[in-house]
Design a protein around this motif. Structure first.
Motif, PDB file in Angstrom:
ATOM      1  N   ASN A 264       0.870  -1.242   0.230  1.00  0.00           N
ATOM      2  CA  ASN A 264       0.012  -0.056  -0.078  1.00  0.00           C
ATOM      3  C   ASN A 264       0.843   1.360   0.032  1.00  0.00           C
ATOM      4  O   ASN A 264       2.016   1.313   0.470  1.00  0.00           O
ATOM      5  CB  ASN A 264      -0.858   0.109   1.161  1.00  0.00           C
ATOM      6  N   ASP A 265       0.303   2.372  -0.334  1.00  0.00           N
ATOM      7  CA  ASP A 265       1.177   3.503  -0.608  1.00  0.00           C
ATOM      8  C   ASP A 265       0.240   4.366   0.700  1.00  0.00           C
ATOM      9  O   ASP A 265      -0.819   4.386   0.899  1.00  0.00           O
ATOM     10  CB  ASP A 265       0.870   4.451  -1.786  1.00  0.00           C
ATOM     11  N   THR A 266       1.357   4.913   1.704  1.00  0.00           N
ATOM     12  CA  THR A 266       0.929   5.549   2.727  1.00  0.00           C
ATOM     13  C   THR A 266       1.437   6.918   2.914  1.00  0.00           C
ATOM     14  O   THR A 266       2.613   7.118   2.487  1.00  0.00           O
ATOM     15  CB  THR A 266       1.610   5.009   3.893  1.00  0.00           C
ATOM     16  N   PHE A 267       0.606   7.941   3.177  1.00  0.00           N
ATOM     17  CA  PHE A 267       0.989   9.399   3.564  1.00  0.00           C
ATOM     18  C   PHE A 267       0.707   9.754   4.710  1.00  0.00           C
ATOM     19  O   PHE A 267      -0.488   9.449   5.492  1.00  0.00           O
ATOM     20  CB  PHE A 267      -0.020  10.135   2.537  1.00  0.00           C
ATOM     21  N   GLN A 268       1.250  10.606   5.629  1.00  0.00           N
ATOM     22  CA  GLN A 268       1.066  11.410   6.729  1.00  0.00           C
ATOM     23  C   GLN A 268       0.575  12.761   6.584  1.00  0.00           C
ATOM     24  O   GLN A 268       1.060  13.307   5.640  1.00  0.00           O
ATOM     25  CB  GLN A 268       2.300  11.563   7.580  1.00  0.00           C
ATOM     26  N   ILE A 269      -0.879  12.577   7.094  1.00  0.00           N
ATOM     27  CA  ILE A 269      -1.542  14.000   6.887  1.00  0.00           C
ATOM     28  C   ILE A 269      -1.609  15.049   8.286  1.00  0.00           C
ATOM     29  O   ILE A 269      -2.124  14.347   9.123  1.00  0.00           O
ATOM     30  CB  ILE A 269      -2.948  13.662   6.578  1.00  0.00           C
ATOM     31  N   LEU A 270      -0.934  16.017   8.087  1.00  0.00           N
ATOM     32  CA  LEU A 270      -0.940  16.874   9.264  1.00  0.00           C
ATOM     33  C   LEU A 270      -2.103  18.010   8.888  1.00  0.00           C
ATOM     34  O   LEU A 270      -2.470  18.272   7.814  1.00  0.00           O
ATOM     35  CB  LEU A 270       0.463  17.653   9.173  1.00  0.00           C
ATOM     36  N   THR A 271      -2.790  18.317   9.918  1.00  0.00           N
ATOM     37  CA  THR A 271      -3.836  19.099  10.033  1.00  0.00           C
ATOM     38  C   THR A 271      -3.307  20.554  10.746  1.00  0.00           C
ATOM     39  O   THR A 271      -2.454  20.634  11.309  1.00  0.00           O
ATOM     40  CB  THR A 271      -4.699  18.468  10.627  1.00  0.00           C
ATOM     41  N   ASP A 272      -4.194  21.561  10.718  1.00  0.00           N
ATOM     42  CA  ASP A 272      -4.160  22.908  11.315  1.00  0.00           C
ATOM     43  C   ASP A 272      -4.427  22.973  12.617  1.00  0.00           C
ATOM     44  O   ASP A 272      -4.423  23.900  13.131  1.00  0.00           O
ATOM     45  CB  ASP A 272      -4.635  24.094  10.077  1.00  0.00           C
ATOM     46  N   SER A 273      -4.962  21.631  13.191  1.00  0.00           N
ATOM     47  CA  SER A 273      -5.622  22.028  14.608  1.00  0.00           C
ATOM     48  C   SER A 273      -4.259  21.444  15.616  1.00  0.00           C
ATOM     49  O   SER A 273      -3.923  20.217  15.279  1.00  0.00           O
ATOM     50  CB  SER A 273      -6.623  20.908  14.578  1.00  0.00           C
ATOM     51  N   LEU A 274      -3.914  22.396  16.548  1.00  0.00           N
ATOM     52  CA  LEU A 274      -2.879  21.690  17.339  1.00  0.00           C
ATOM     53  C   LEU A 274      -3.490  20.925  18.493  1.00  0.00           C
ATOM     54  O   LEU A 274      -2.637  19.962  19.197  1.00  0.00           O
ATOM     55  CB  LEU A 274      -2.303  23.045  18.234  1.00  0.00           C
TER      56      LEU A 274
END
Length: 377
Positions: free
Chosen positions: A35-45
């Protein structure tokens, strides 16, 4: 599927899921081959970040069943952790994040399948074990994983890859490849063929135990590589991941698969067969950690089956490599013409080393079982 993908497109796919905060950064992570995996960062601390994965639906053809399996298993473990009062539950079991259409996955315009998990952080994982402490933690993690699922009916899960660990199935494919001789390579591998055929009957030992009703069908992981265990910064096991192959199986399969990946001093495809020797200290440490948690449910017959799993898995991997070599390298990626043959010979050498040291390895299994107060009949 393309290995490259624009980050803006990845972020748009992330928005299709019930994540908290707005996704702002996508970074490819991981060393997985499926599988292809991506880390998703959000704007919520104050909210977690996420892992977005593109599911290889050519390997896993029933994505609905795959995701239902994962949800059933993770929710079962989560309920137990909450009941036990375990802190930081989200760090000890994967959390599936549904899509906004309430499904457990999202299908994009290219007919690719995607899923999202809550990111467990900070953690670390290793592709190769470096210490006995790490081996022991790996054993604890997979022993605990099996223990947590002992009261979950194996019939509740679907087979995501049918016959994945079934040696009868692998040998059937092998014999068919010999008959086809599609790549005209059969004559050059007669020694390897003879080795495999001579051991066919003894490699059915786990299936024979099951046929006699001696070992139960349980829920097993079926891909117990060490990098499927997340550890904290002190190398303590936190969570077992990569649950795509979680399905009904026998405990010896998980034990044997794990040992195959940690007991070899050399690489899986080592060309110099003299370098393939057994790392007994890592075997002992893993077995010790495994029994620490698995002692709560293992039957005497299951304990006896563990050495059979250790014998089976390098043999079965050799069968799979040689099958592909005979067929012309149509399944595994190869880096040179004889790569699958090189892999076959390396795994057969490992199988031979395990076979030669069978009594020693089985003695360690019994010693560790007795250490953890398991009485073997």
């Amino acid at each position: 599927m393309s290995q490259q993908m624009d980050s803006s497109l990845v972020l748009k796919i992330a928005e299709k899921f019930f994540i908290k905060g707005n996704p702002v950064t996508a970074k490819r992570v991981g060393s997985g081959h499926i599988n292809d995996t991506f880390q998703i960062l959000t704007d919520s601390l104050n909210e977690p970040d996420y892992l977005l994965q593109r599911i290889n639906h050519y390997v896993f053809k029933d994505v609905e069943a795959l995701m239902q399996n994962i949800l059933i298993v993770t929710e079962h473990i989560r309920a137990k952790l909450i009941k036990e009062g375990a802190g930081d539950v989200y760090k000890k079991v994967l959390t599936v994040v549904p899509a906004k259409d309430k499904k457990l996955y999202y299908i994009d315009e290219n007919s690719d399948y995607w899923r999202v998990y809550v990111l467990i952080d900070p953690t670390q994982s290793y592709d190769v074990l470096e210490t006995e402490q790490q081996a022991r933690e790996g054993g604890r993690a997979f022993g605990r994983f099996q223990e947590q699922l002992t009261d979950l009916n194996s019939n509740s899960l679907k087979y995501t890859i049918p016959d994945f660990c079934n040696i009868d199935f692998r040998l059937k494919n092998f014999h068919q490849a010999m008959q086809r001789n599609a790549a005209l390579r059969r004559d050059e591998v007669q020694n390897e063929i003879e080795y495999i055929i001579q051991r066919e009957d003894q490699m059915r030992s786990i299936l024979q135990m099951a046929e006699r009703g001696e070992i139960p069908l349980r829920i097993t992981h079926n891909d117990t590589k060490f990098n499927n265990v997340l550890l904290d910064k002190g190398d303590k096991a936190l969570c077992v991941i990569d649950l795509d192959t979680v399905m009904p199986g026998y405990v010896a399969y998980d034990f044997g698969d794990a040992i195959r990946t940690i007991i070899n001093h050399a690489a899986e495809d080592e060309a110099d067969l003299t370098k393939i020797t057994l790392n007994i200290p890592l075997f002992s440490a893993y077995t010790d950690g495994y029994f620490e948690n698995a002692r709560h449910f293992l039957s005497p017959h299951e304990i006896e089956s563990l050495i059979e799993g250790v014998l089976l898995f390098p043999y079965m991997q050799a069968v799979r490599f040689l099958t592909d070599y005979l067929d012309g390298d149509i399944y595994y990626k190869v880096h040179h013409k004889e790569h699958n043959l090189q892999r076959t010979r390396a795994q057969l050498k490992l199988a031979f080393e395990v076979e030669t040291h069978r009594e020693e390895l089985n003695s360690i299994i019994h010693t560790m079982a007795n250490k953890h107060l398991i009485h073997i009949q």
